[in-house]
Design a protein around this motif. Sequence first.
Motif, PDB file in Angstrom:
ATOM      1  N   TRP A   1       0.979  -1.343  -0.085  1.00 45.16           N
ATOM      2  CA  TRP A   1       0.103   0.045  -0.132  1.00 45.16           C
ATOM      3  C   TRP A   1       0.821   1.386  -0.070  1.00 45.16           C
ATOM      4  N   ARG A   2       2.242   1.066   0.165  1.00 44.21           N
ATOM      5  CA  ARG A   2       3.258   2.145   0.129  1.00 44.21           C
ATOM      6  C   ARG A   2       2.727   3.257   1.360  1.00 44.21           C
ATOM      7  N   PRO A   3       2.585   2.673   2.650  1.00 42.02           N
ATOM      8  CA  PRO A   3       2.429   3.490   3.642  1.00 42.02           C
ATOM      9  C   PRO A   3       3.528   4.623   4.093  1.00 42.02           C
ATOM     10  N   ASP A   4       2.952   5.929   4.403  1.00 46.22           N
ATOM     11  CA  ASP A   4       3.969   6.725   4.709  1.00 46.22           C
ATOM     12  C   ASP A   4       4.657   6.492   5.884  1.00 46.22           C
ATOM     13  N   ARG A   5       3.874   6.030   6.985  1.00 45.21           N
ATOM     14  CA  ARG A   5       4.564   5.904   8.134  1.00 45.21           C
ATOM     15  C   ARG A   5       3.963   4.512   8.832  1.00 45.21           C
ATOM     16  N   LEU A   6       4.638   3.924   9.699  1.00 45.19           N
ATOM     17  CA  LEU A   6       4.280   2.591  10.434  1.00 45.19           C
ATOM     18  C   LEU A   6       4.248   2.710  11.810  1.00 45.19           C
ATOM     19  N   GLY A   7       3.586   2.244  12.676  1.00 42.79           N
ATOM     20  CA  GLY A   7       3.422   2.359  14.017  1.00 42.79           C
ATOM     21  C   GLY A   7       3.690   1.052  14.723  1.00 42.79           C
ATOM     22  N   HIS A   8       4.673   1.285  15.808  1.00 45.16           N
ATOM     23  CA  HIS A   8       4.898   0.095  16.854  1.00 45.16           C
ATOM     24  C   HIS A   8       6.136  -0.645  16.095  1.00 45.16           C
ATOM     25  N   CYS A   9       6.047  -1.257  14.945  1.00 45.16           N
ATOM     26  CA  CYS A   9       7.357  -1.999  14.308  1.00 45.16           C
ATOM     27  C   CYS A   9       7.831  -2.910  15.510  1.00 45.16           C
ATOM     28  N   ILE A  10       7.431  -3.865  15.863  1.00 42.44           N
ATOM     29  CA  ILE A  10       7.999  -4.695  17.146  1.00 42.44           C
ATOM     30  C   ILE A  10       8.438  -5.756  16.528  1.00 42.44           C
ATOM     31  N   HIS A  11       7.748  -6.651  15.672  1.00 43.40           N
ATOM     32  CA  HIS A  11       8.316  -7.831  15.326  1.00 43.40           C
ATOM     33  C   HIS A  11       8.641  -7.779  13.894  1.00 43.40           C
ATOM     34  N   VAL A  12       9.790  -7.042  13.503  1.00 42.43           N
ATOM     35  CA  VAL A  12       9.601  -7.185  11.924  1.00 42.43           C
ATOM     36  C   VAL A  12      10.837  -7.993  11.441  1.00 42.43           C
ATOM     37  N   PRO A  13      10.675  -8.898  10.574  1.00 45.61           N
ATOM     38  CA  PRO A  13      11.353  -9.720  10.050  1.00 45.61           C
ATOM     39  C   PRO A  13      12.441  -8.796   9.096  1.00 45.61           C
ATOM     40  N   PRO A  14      14.073  -9.544   9.263  1.00 43.03           N
ATOM     41  CA  PRO A  14      15.075  -8.781   8.557  1.00 43.03           C
ATOM     42  C   PRO A  14      14.753  -8.392   6.935  1.00 43.03           C
ATOM     43  N   LEU A  15      13.894  -9.094   6.190  1.00 44.43           N
ATOM     44  CA  LEU A  15      13.727  -8.755   4.979  1.00 44.43           C
ATOM     45  C   LEU A  15      12.784  -7.534   4.771  1.00 44.43           C
ATOM     46  N   ILE A  16      11.647  -7.433   5.591  1.00 46.18           N
ATOM     47  CA  ILE A  16      10.847  -6.423   5.847  1.00 46.18           C
ATOM     48  C   ILE A  16      11.526  -5.135   6.337  1.00 46.18           C
ATOM     49  N   GLU A  17      12.355  -5.518   7.150  1.00 45.70           N
ATOM     50  CA  GLU A  17      13.325  -4.379   7.837  1.00 45.70           C
ATOM     51  C   GLU A  17      14.060  -3.689   6.624  1.00 45.70           C
TER      52      GLU A  17
ATOM     53  N   LYS B   1      16.313   1.423  19.612  1.00 45.88           N
ATOM     54  CA  LYS B   1      17.698   1.404  19.669  1.00 45.88           C
ATOM     55  C   LYS B   1      18.239   0.906  18.348  1.00 45.88           C
ATOM     56  N   GLN B   2      17.660  -0.173  17.680  1.00 51.69           N
ATOM     57  CA  GLN B   2      18.100  -0.627  16.480  1.00 51.69           C
ATOM     58  C   GLN B   2      17.725   0.298  15.277  1.00 51.69           C
ATOM     59  N   TRP B   3      16.495   0.997  15.299  1.00 48.55           N
ATOM     60  CA  TRP B   3      16.058   1.737  14.486  1.00 48.55           C
ATOM     61  C   TRP B   3      16.644   3.301  14.529  1.00 48.55           C
ATOM     62  N   ALA B   4      17.190   3.480  15.539  1.00 50.77           N
ATOM     63  CA  ALA B   4      17.724   4.805  15.774  1.00 50.77           C
ATOM     64  C   ALA B   4      19.235   4.889  14.839  1.00 50.77           C
ATOM     65  N   GLN B   5      19.666   3.774  14.297  1.00 47.26           N
ATOM     66  CA  GLN B   5      20.770   3.728  13.470  1.00 47.26           C
ATOM     67  C   GLN B   5      20.453   3.782  12.055  1.00 47.26           C
TER      68      GLN B   5
ATOM     69  N   LEU C   1      12.212   9.861  28.550  1.00 50.23           N
ATOM     70  CA  LEU C   1      12.785   8.417  28.630  1.00 50.23           C
ATOM     71  C   LEU C   1      13.758   7.973  27.432  1.00 50.23           C
ATOM     72  N   ALA C   2      13.554   8.519  26.163  1.00 48.59           N
ATOM     73  CA  ALA C   2      14.455   8.241  25.170  1.00 48.59           C
ATOM     74  C   ALA C   2      15.949   9.111  25.466  1.00 48.59           C
ATOM     75  N   ALA C   3      15.921  10.074  25.799  1.00 52.19           N
ATOM     76  CA  ALA C   3      17.081  10.616  26.298  1.00 52.19           C
ATOM     77  C   ALA C   3      17.685   9.680  27.208  1.00 52.19           C
ATOM     78  N   LYS C   4      17.200   9.309  28.210  1.00 55.19           N
ATOM     79  CA  LYS C   4      17.720   8.367  29.183  1.00 55.19           C
ATOM     80  C   LYS C   4      18.179   6.999  28.588  1.00 55.19           C
ATOM     81  N   TYR C   5      17.489   6.471  27.945  1.00 54.42           N
ATOM     82  CA  TYR C   5      17.808   5.236  27.250  1.00 54.42           C
ATOM     83  C   TYR C   5      18.704   5.178  26.196  1.00 54.42           C
ATOM     84  N   LEU C   6      18.801   6.350  25.483  1.00 54.75           N
ATOM     85  CA  LEU C   6      19.524   6.291  24.127  1.00 54.75           C
ATOM     86  C   LEU C   6      20.632   7.159  24.361  1.00 54.75           C
TER      87      LEU C   6
END
Length: 358
Positions: free
Chosen positions: A235-251, A284-288, A313-318
């Motif tokens: 569907w060519r989404p502009d944004r995706l929410g949560h993205c927790i269990h994303v397999p490598p090929l989709i990532e 943390k993984q997506w911040a890269q 929280l982001a400032a603290k943990y990243l």
Amino acid sequence: MASSSVDPAFSIALPKAELHAHLSGSISPTTLHEIWLKKRSEGQCLDLEDPLAAIKAGGDGFVDIVSFFPLFDKYIYALCNDLENVKYATEKVLQDFSKDGVRYLELRTTPRACVETGMTKELYVDTVNETFARWNHNHTGQLEAYPILSIDRRMSAEEAIEVVDLAVKYQYHPNQDKGGYVVGVDLGGNPMKGNVSIFTEAMATAKANGLGITIHFAEVPQSSTEEELNTILSWRPDRLGHCIHVPPLIEKVMRQRSTGLEMCLSCNVLSGLTSGGFERHHIKQWAQSDCPIALSTDDVGIFGSPLSNEYSLAAKYLHLSRKQVISLAKQAVQASFAGRKRMMRLLDEFEAAFDQDG
Ligand SMILES: CNc1ncnc2c1ncn2[C@@H]1O[C@H](COP(=O)(O)O)[C@@H](O)[C@H]1O
């Protein structure tokens, strides 16, 4: 502004863009309590528990995800089942975001009907849109707010098209004031339910009309099959929410497209959608990556963490400095469906003031 750590005062003062918040989940327990008292005084909702007792997180703020979704159907919707209270709750939610220093808000909501009160889906959207219009008119220079209309995963293909038709009818057109403020369409609801492939036509119509598309993505393992995720990516989404269990090929595809990501730290941790606490959150993984990240609250009325706290929280943990937190706030603006120029200016001004003092 001194260049020290990211404290609550800094996170509130930071001009923030909120892109992933659900209207009914953003109503504070206090506002729901007020509505509950009003309804009871009119002899309604007598069998409903006081929201201040009913909407309570468990130990350490933990919210049980199994009872989370029924909370809307059985409880919040029973209170907000008429246009007067929908309007009241919407105004209160806008006020709450504004007080937290949110300067741009995309607030999503599912068109809802109630036979007993005469509320139709169209009247619901009309009331929400009208409340946003009045807010934007009366609060120029403060919080600018736009609705997104949500398709619920339990809907039929026809119901989803009805939502998109309403989004088109109330669509925001920046250069012509037609009174509409809707900037996009969302797909959400209980991720254990439904088959997303039936929504392909609705999403194509939204896209063809220039609406933004944002989708709840890979929230639980059951909604993270390659088949479901590839259908959504088609569907060519502009944004995706949560993205927790994303397999490598989709990532890989998401990274190639630099898709905007809505990351809801407290929601994910407190509901147990992710494991390992804030320390091991996938942000943390997506911040890269080159994907712009929009820190978001999801349901602040339930999880109790306003957007300013999500930045802290982001400032603290990243391990982010103030300057890096400002850059993160700019990423959210990059992913927004409207208002980018104004928000970038606000953030540049905020940064310049910070540079002078720091
Ligand atoms: C874990 N987070 C989540 N994941 C998926 N959908 C969610 C959600 N939190 C809320 N909703 C969706 O938003 C509706 C409430 O707001 P509105 O009545 O639309 O304003 C819920 O019924 C659910 O469908």
